[in-house]
Design a protein around this motif. Structure first.
Motif, PDB file in Angstrom:
ATOM      1  N   LEU A  53       0.830  -1.207   0.000  1.00 34.52           N
ATOM      2  CA  LEU A  53       0.000   0.000   0.000  1.00 34.52           C
ATOM      3  C   LEU A  53       0.865   1.258   0.000  1.00 34.52           C
ATOM      4  CD1 LEU A  53      -2.693  -1.111   2.589  1.00 34.52           C
ATOM      5  CD2 LEU A  53      -3.126  -0.599   0.167  1.00 34.52           C
ATOM      6  N   LYS A  54       1.902   1.259   0.797  1.00 33.88           N
ATOM      7  CA  LYS A  54       2.808   2.410   0.876  1.00 33.88           C
ATOM      8  C   LYS A  54       3.481   2.648  -0.471  1.00 33.88           C
ATOM      9  CE  LYS A  54       5.189   5.570   3.103  1.00 33.88           C
ATOM     10  NZ  LYS A  54       4.608   6.835   3.450  1.00 33.88           N
ATOM     11  N   LYS A  55       3.982   1.584  -1.077  1.00 37.79           N
ATOM     12  CA  LYS A  55       4.663   1.680  -2.371  1.00 37.79           C
ATOM     13  C   LYS A  55       3.736   2.231  -3.453  1.00 37.79           C
ATOM     14  CE  LYS A  55       7.369  -1.021  -5.639  1.00 37.79           C
ATOM     15  NZ  LYS A  55       7.837  -2.359  -6.009  1.00 37.79           N
ATOM     16  N   GLU A  56       2.451   1.907  -3.351  1.00 38.92           N
ATOM     17  CA  GLU A  56       1.461   2.364  -4.333  1.00 38.92           C
ATOM     18  C   GLU A  56       0.920   3.763  -4.022  1.00 38.92           C
ATOM     19  OE1 GLU A  56       0.285   0.814  -7.345  1.00 38.92           O
ATOM     20  OE2 GLU A  56       2.215  -0.120  -6.909  1.00 38.92           O
ATOM     21  N   GLY A  57       1.427   4.375  -2.972  1.00 40.63           N
ATOM     22  CA  GLY A  57       1.020   5.738  -2.636  1.00 40.63           C
ATOM     23  C   GLY A  57      -0.344   5.835  -1.979  1.00 40.63           C
ATOM     24  N   LYS A  58      -0.816   4.747  -1.373  1.00 37.02           N
ATOM     25  CA  LYS A  58      -2.144   4.723  -0.764  1.00 37.02           C
ATOM     26  C   LYS A  58      -2.133   5.131   0.705  1.00 37.02           C
ATOM     27  CE  LYS A  58      -3.757   2.928  -4.593  1.00 37.02           C
ATOM     28  NZ  LYS A  58      -4.579   3.708  -5.500  1.00 37.02           N
ATOM     29  N   GLY A 109      -8.501  -1.485   8.478  1.00 37.89           N
ATOM     30  CA  GLY A 109      -8.216  -0.403   9.394  1.00 37.89           C
ATOM     31  C   GLY A 109      -8.764   0.900   8.871  1.00 37.89           C
ATOM     32  N   LYS A 110      -9.550   1.553   9.719  1.00 38.24           N
ATOM     33  CA  LYS A 110     -10.000   2.923   9.446  1.00 38.24           C
ATOM     34  C   LYS A 110      -8.940   3.801  10.087  1.00 38.24           C
ATOM     35  CE  LYS A 110     -13.702   1.483  11.465  1.00 38.24           C
ATOM     36  NZ  LYS A 110     -14.967   1.415  12.184  1.00 38.24           N
ATOM     37  N   SER A 111      -8.221   4.546   9.254  1.00 37.67           N
ATOM     38  CA  SER A 111      -7.024   5.179   9.788  1.00 37.67           C
ATOM     39  C   SER A 111      -6.727   6.528   9.147  1.00 37.67           C
ATOM     40  CB  SER A 111      -5.837   4.236   9.549  1.00 37.67           C
ATOM     41  OG  SER A 111      -4.634   4.798   9.980  1.00 37.67           O
ATOM     42  N   CYS A 112      -6.221   7.441   9.964  1.00 41.35           N
ATOM     43  CA  CYS A 112      -5.752   8.712   9.420  1.00 41.35           C
ATOM     44  C   CYS A 112      -4.425   8.513   8.690  1.00 41.35           C
ATOM     45  CB  CYS A 112      -5.634   9.779  10.506  1.00 41.35           C
ATOM     46  SG  CYS A 112      -4.539   9.337  11.850  1.00 41.35           S
ATOM     47  N   GLY A 113      -3.868   7.299   8.769  1.00 42.09           N
ATOM     48  CA  GLY A 113      -2.656   6.966   8.017  1.00 42.09           C
ATOM     49  C   GLY A 113      -2.932   6.601   6.571  1.00 42.09           C
ATOM     50  N   VAL A 114      -4.215   6.524   6.195  1.00 43.56           N
ATOM     51  CA  VAL A 114      -4.595   6.145   4.833  1.00 43.56           C
ATOM     52  C   VAL A 114      -4.854   7.395   3.995  1.00 43.56           C
ATOM     53  CG1 VAL A 114      -6.308   4.930   3.417  1.00 43.56           C
ATOM     54  CG2 VAL A 114      -5.572   3.940   5.596  1.00 43.56           C
ATOM     55  N   LYS A 115      -4.227   7.441   2.846  1.00 46.86           N
ATOM     56  CA  LYS A 115      -4.403   8.553   1.907  1.00 46.86           C
ATOM     57  C   LYS A 115      -5.572   8.283   0.965  1.00 46.86           C
ATOM     58  CE  LYS A 115      -1.773  10.979  -1.675  1.00 46.86           C
ATOM     59  NZ  LYS A 115      -0.473  10.999  -2.357  1.00 46.86           N
ATOM     60  N   GLU A 116      -5.699   7.018   0.509  1.00 43.95           N
ATOM     61  CA  GLU A 116      -6.729   6.650  -0.464  1.00 43.95           C
ATOM     62  C   GLU A 116      -7.284   5.268  -0.124  1.00 43.95           C
ATOM     63  OE1 GLU A 116      -6.861   5.773  -5.253  1.00 43.95           O
ATOM     64  OE2 GLU A 116      -5.331   7.121  -4.471  1.00 43.95           O
ATOM     65  N   THR A 117      -8.585   5.182   0.072  1.00 44.57           N
ATOM     66  CA  THR A 117      -9.222   3.907   0.386  1.00 44.57           C
ATOM     67  C   THR A 117      -8.889   2.887  -0.686  1.00 44.57           C
ATOM     68  OG1 THR A 117     -10.980   4.952   1.661  1.00 44.57           O
ATOM     69  CG2 THR A 117     -11.465   2.779   0.726  1.00 44.57           C
ATOM     70  N   SER A 118      -8.401   1.712  -0.251  1.00 45.83           N
ATOM     71  CA  SER A 118      -7.874   0.709  -1.170  1.00 45.83           C
ATOM     72  C   SER A 118      -8.036  -0.700  -0.611  1.00 45.83           C
ATOM     73  CB  SER A 118      -6.371   0.944  -1.398  1.00 45.83           C
ATOM     74  OG  SER A 118      -6.104   2.253  -1.792  1.00 45.83           O
ATOM     75  N   VAL A 119      -7.819  -1.668  -1.495  1.00 43.24           N
ATOM     76  CA  VAL A 119      -7.788  -3.079  -1.117  1.00 43.24           C
ATOM     77  C   VAL A 119      -6.496  -3.671  -1.661  1.00 43.24           C
ATOM     78  CG1 VAL A 119      -8.896  -5.340  -1.381  1.00 43.24           C
ATOM     79  CG2 VAL A 119     -10.305  -3.273  -1.271  1.00 43.24           C
ATOM     80  N   VAL A 120      -5.824  -4.444  -0.842  1.00 39.19           N
ATOM     81  CA  VAL A 120      -4.662  -5.201  -1.304  1.00 39.19           C
ATOM     82  C   VAL A 120      -4.954  -6.667  -0.995  1.00 39.19           C
ATOM     83  CG1 VAL A 120      -3.335  -4.841   0.816  1.00 39.19           C
ATOM     84  CG2 VAL A 120      -2.130  -5.363  -1.283  1.00 39.19           C
ATOM     85  N   PHE A 121      -4.573  -7.567  -1.908  1.00 43.35           N
ATOM     86  CA  PHE A 121      -4.919  -8.983  -1.792  1.00 43.35           C
ATOM     87  C   PHE A 121      -3.670  -9.846  -1.769  1.00 43.35           C
ATOM     88  CE2 PHE A 121      -5.323 -13.040  -4.044  1.00 43.35           C
ATOM     89  CZ  PHE A 121      -6.278 -13.668  -3.272  1.00 43.35           C
ATOM     90  N   ALA A 122      -3.718 -10.906  -0.951  1.00 47.46           N
ATOM     91  CA  ALA A 122      -2.644 -11.891  -0.957  1.00 47.46           C
ATOM     92  C   ALA A 122      -3.224 -13.297  -0.913  1.00 47.46           C
ATOM     93  CB  ALA A 122      -1.716 -11.695   0.236  1.00 47.46           C
ATOM     94  N   ARG A 123      -2.639 -14.152  -1.728  1.00 46.43           N
ATOM     95  CA  ARG A 123      -2.842 -15.595  -1.579  1.00 46.43           C
ATOM     96  C   ARG A 123      -1.538 -16.079  -0.969  1.00 46.43           C
ATOM     97  NH1 ARG A 123      -3.990 -18.365  -6.877  1.00 46.43           N
ATOM     98  NH2 ARG A 123      -1.739 -18.288  -7.103  1.00 46.43           N
TER      99      ARG A 123
END
Length: 151
Positions: free
Chosen positions: A32-37, A68-82
């Motif tokens: 998420l950080k790498k993607e600027g989210k 997480g609902k967080s003030c650390g989030v710039k853009e609401t997003s989903v990241v997925f892992a298998r």
């Protein structure tokens, strides 16, 4: 809400090697950080782990939907892992987790958006055919298309 705006192929990790749920959350947060989210990685991790203390996000069927609902989030997003190997998540069915949908929710989106995303993903994952798309996905595009199809 347009699900396809929440995720891209860079936010899909097939075969993620993690030792436990905290490790999964940390690794996916880096994506998420790498993607600027994110604004603040540590704040977001703290908020997700605090949420995990309230009640498990292991929803059964080898799936976890930490969020997480967080003030650390710039853009609401989903990241997925298998995951490469299943991880104990204290899931409601007692089974380990193989699929993780980590939701990063901006504080401003905490009420309606958060619940809609969570509800849409969780309800679709009750369908075994839909669930198998994630378990058997050969590439990231398959996962993005499956998530984007959730209306």
């Amino acid at each position: 809400m347009d699900m396809q705006n929440l995720i891209n192929q860079n936010m899909i990790k097939l075969g993620l090697d993690a030792k436990d749920k905290k490790d999964v959350i940390k690794q996916l947060t880096k994506v998420l950080k790498k993607e600027g989210k994110l604004i603040d990685e540590e704040t977001y991790i703290f908020d997700v782990l605090e949420r995990e203390k309230e009640i498990t996000t292991g929803v059964g069927k080898a799936v976890a939907i930490p969020h997480g609902k967080s003030c650390g989030v710039k853009e609401t997003s989903v990241v997925f892992a298998r995951l490469k190997n299943q991880v104990d998540w204290d899931a409601i069915d007692g089974n380990p987790v193989k699929l993780v949908f980590l939701l990063a929710i901006k504080k401003e989106d905490a009420n309606n958006t958060h619940l809609r995303i969570l509800s849409k993903i969780a309800s679709k994952l009750m369908d075994d055919e839909f669930l198998n798309k994630f378990l058997n996905a050969e590439n990231e595009e398959v996962v993005v298309n499956a998530i984007s199809a959730i209306c």
